[in-house]
Scaffold this motif. Structure first.
Motif, mmCIF file in Angstrom:
data_model
loop_
_atom_site.group_PDB
_atom_site.id
_atom_site.type_symbol
_atom_site.label_atom_id
_atom_site.label_comp_id
_atom_site.label_asym_id
_atom_site.label_seq_id
_atom_site.Cartn_x
_atom_site.Cartn_y
_atom_site.Cartn_z
ATOM 1 N N GLN A 286 39.744 48.739 44.735
ATOM 2 C CA GLN A 286 38.903 49.611 43.912
ATOM 3 C C GLN A 286 39.721 50.288 42.802
ATOM 4 N N HIS A 287 40.479 49.494 42.109
ATOM 5 C CA HIS A 287 41.451 49.987 41.133
ATOM 6 C C HIS A 287 40.898 50.064 39.706
ATOM 7 N N LEU A 288 39.841 49.298 39.425
ATOM 8 C CA LEU A 288 39.295 49.235 38.071
ATOM 9 C C LEU A 288 37.851 49.714 38.065
ATOM 10 N N ARG A 289 37.533 50.556 37.106
ATOM 11 C CA ARG A 289 36.179 51.092 37.014
ATOM 12 C C ARG A 289 35.320 50.197 36.137
ATOM 13 N N ARG A 290 34.155 49.859 36.639
ATOM 14 C CA ARG A 290 33.143 49.105 35.898
ATOM 15 C C ARG A 290 31.870 49.945 35.906
ATOM 16 N N GLY A 291 31.715 50.782 34.891
ATOM 17 C CA GLY A 291 30.579 51.701 34.867
ATOM 18 C C GLY A 291 30.724 52.710 35.988
ATOM 19 N N ARG A 292 29.783 52.677 36.927
ATOM 20 C CA ARG A 292 29.807 53.625 38.053
ATOM 21 C C ARG A 292 30.390 53.032 39.328
ATOM 22 N N ALA B 204 54.483 38.112 36.578
ATOM 23 C CA ALA B 204 53.323 38.606 37.310
ATOM 24 C C ALA B 204 52.168 38.840 36.354
ATOM 25 N N VAL B 205 50.973 38.785 36.909
ATOM 26 C CA VAL B 205 49.764 39.133 36.178
ATOM 27 C C VAL B 205 48.882 39.971 37.086
ATOM 28 N N THR B 206 48.137 40.880 36.499
ATOM 29 C CA THR B 206 47.107 41.602 37.239
ATOM 30 C C THR B 206 45.774 41.231 36.614
ATOM 31 N N ILE B 207 44.822 40.885 37.485
ATOM 32 C CA ILE B 207 43.542 40.357 37.016
ATOM 33 C C ILE B 207 42.420 41.020 37.802
ATOM 34 N N ALA B 208 41.390 41.429 37.102
ATOM 35 C CA ALA B 208 40.216 41.978 37.772
ATOM 36 C C ALA B 208 39.644 40.928 38.723
ATOM 37 N N ALA B 209 39.261 41.370 39.902
ATOM 38 C CA ALA B 209 38.770 40.449 40.928
ATOM 39 C C ALA B 209 37.521 39.696 40.479
ATOM 40 N N ASP B 210 36.792 40.227 39.507
ATOM 41 C CA ASP B 210 35.588 39.544 39.031
ATOM 42 C C ASP B 210 35.845 38.626 37.831
ATOM 43 N N ASN B 211 37.114 38.442 37.455
ATOM 44 C CA ASN B 211 37.471 37.569 36.337
ATOM 45 C C ASN B 211 37.858 36.191 36.886
ATOM 46 N N ALA B 212 36.859 35.443 37.325
ATOM 47 C CA ALA B 212 37.085 34.136 37.958
ATOM 48 C C ALA B 212 37.854 33.150 37.072
ATOM 49 N N PRO B 213 37.560 33.058 35.760
ATOM 50 C CA PRO B 213 38.318 32.102 34.937
ATOM 51 C C PRO B 213 39.811 32.406 34.886
ATOM 52 N N SER B 214 40.184 33.675 34.745
ATOM 53 C CA SER B 214 41.618 34.021 34.704
ATOM 54 C C SER B 214 42.288 33.796 36.048
ATOM 55 N N LEU B 215 41.609 34.159 37.116
ATOM 56 C CA LEU B 215 42.168 33.905 38.445
ATOM 57 C C LEU B 215 42.400 32.407 38.641
ATOM 58 N N ASP C 246 38.267 45.575 42.734
ATOM 59 C CA ASP C 246 39.670 45.325 43.043
ATOM 60 C C ASP C 246 40.379 44.690 41.845
ATOM 61 N N GLU C 247 41.687 44.898 41.814
ATOM 62 C CA GLU C 247 42.551 44.219 40.856
ATOM 63 C C GLU C 247 43.541 43.389 41.663
ATOM 64 N N VAL C 248 43.647 42.112 41.321
ATOM 65 C CA VAL C 248 44.481 41.173 42.066
ATOM 66 C C VAL C 248 45.817 41.028 41.362
ATOM 67 N N LEU C 249 46.901 41.100 42.111
ATOM 68 C CA LEU C 249 48.247 40.899 41.606
ATOM 69 C C LEU C 249 48.677 39.481 41.988
ATOM 70 N N LEU C 250 48.989 38.686 40.978
ATOM 71 C CA LEU C 250 49.495 37.335 41.189
ATOM 72 C C LEU C 250 50.913 37.263 40.651
ATOM 73 N N GLN C 251 51.741 36.454 41.303
ATOM 74 C CA GLN C 251 53.148 36.367 40.911
ATOM 75 C C GLN C 251 53.611 34.919 41.024
ATOM 76 N N LYS C 252 54.506 34.559 40.131
ATOM 77 C CA LYS C 252 55.174 33.256 40.189
ATOM 78 C C LYS C 252 56.675 33.515 40.174
ATOM 79 N N VAL C 253 57.338 33.039 41.217
ATOM 80 C CA VAL C 253 58.791 33.149 41.308
ATOM 81 C C VAL C 253 59.366 31.797 40.900
ATOM 82 N N PHE C 254 60.276 31.815 39.947
ATOM 83 C CA PHE C 254 60.877 30.570 39.478
ATOM 84 C C PHE C 254 61.897 30.085 40.489
#
Length: 172
Positions: free
Chosen positions: A152-158, A125-136, A162-170
């Motif tokens: 609304q899990h990650l603070r960016r200034g004020r 699994a990975v957790t990625i900030a919703a605004d991190n388009a390259p990682s997503l 969101d933080e997105v949870l992605l998973q890969k099941v083998f």
């Protein structure tokens, strides 16, 4: 672990200065869970203890070296390894000047094979900030699926994002 573009290798004492630089680059702090500097002493301690058993420490870090010139272009971590439930989390960092060359894509595939074949992980699994388009884009292209959103899990200034949870099941 060897791919077409990169080699994943264990940490070496000579990596300390480079890891220190990457860990203290404030431009990448938002992608991780640290917002404060790390000391060179802490980096050296990490390297000194990197030979400890992953089954005990529940984490392992690999350097990512470009095969074209042998230069270290990033690192990739397995963390939160849970041998009972057979899953782990991943984190990858490619230094800014080396992005866009496919290094992360190949490093993720190599470390997934390690997690699956050596650690016997059933999923990653990975957790990625919703605004991190390259990682997503990287992980979605690698076959990860959306498993949830922490609103609304990650603070960016004020403001909060969101933080997105992605998973890969083998496949079994």
């Amino acid at each position: 672990m060897l791919g077409d573009k990169v080699r994943l290798r264990a940490l070496e004492p000579s990596d300390a200065d480079l890891l220190f630089e990457w860990e203290n680059n404030t431009d990448t702090w938002e992608a991780g869970d640290r917002r404060w500097p790390v000391s060179l002493s802490d980096v050296k301690s990490l390297i000194e203890h990197s030979d400890l058993d992953v089954w005990q420490t529940r984490q392992v870090r690999f350097m990512i070296d470009s095969l074209s010139d042998g230069v270290s272009v990033g690192c990739i971590d397995i963390f939160d390894f849970d041998p009972l439930n057979m899953h782990c989390s991943l984190g990858v960092l490619i230094e800014p000047g080396s992005r866009g060359n496919g290094y992360a894509t190949e490093a993720v595939a190599l470390v997934e094979a390690f997690a699956r074949d050596v650690l016997f992980a059933h999923s990653v699994a990975v957790t990625i900030a919703a605004d991190n388009a390259p990682s997503l884009a990287l992980f979605l292209a690698a076959g990860y699926e959306r498993a949830g959103v922490l609103r609304q899990h990650l603070r960016r200034g004020r403001r909060f994002i969101d933080e997105v949870l992605l998973q890969k099941v083998f496949a079994e």
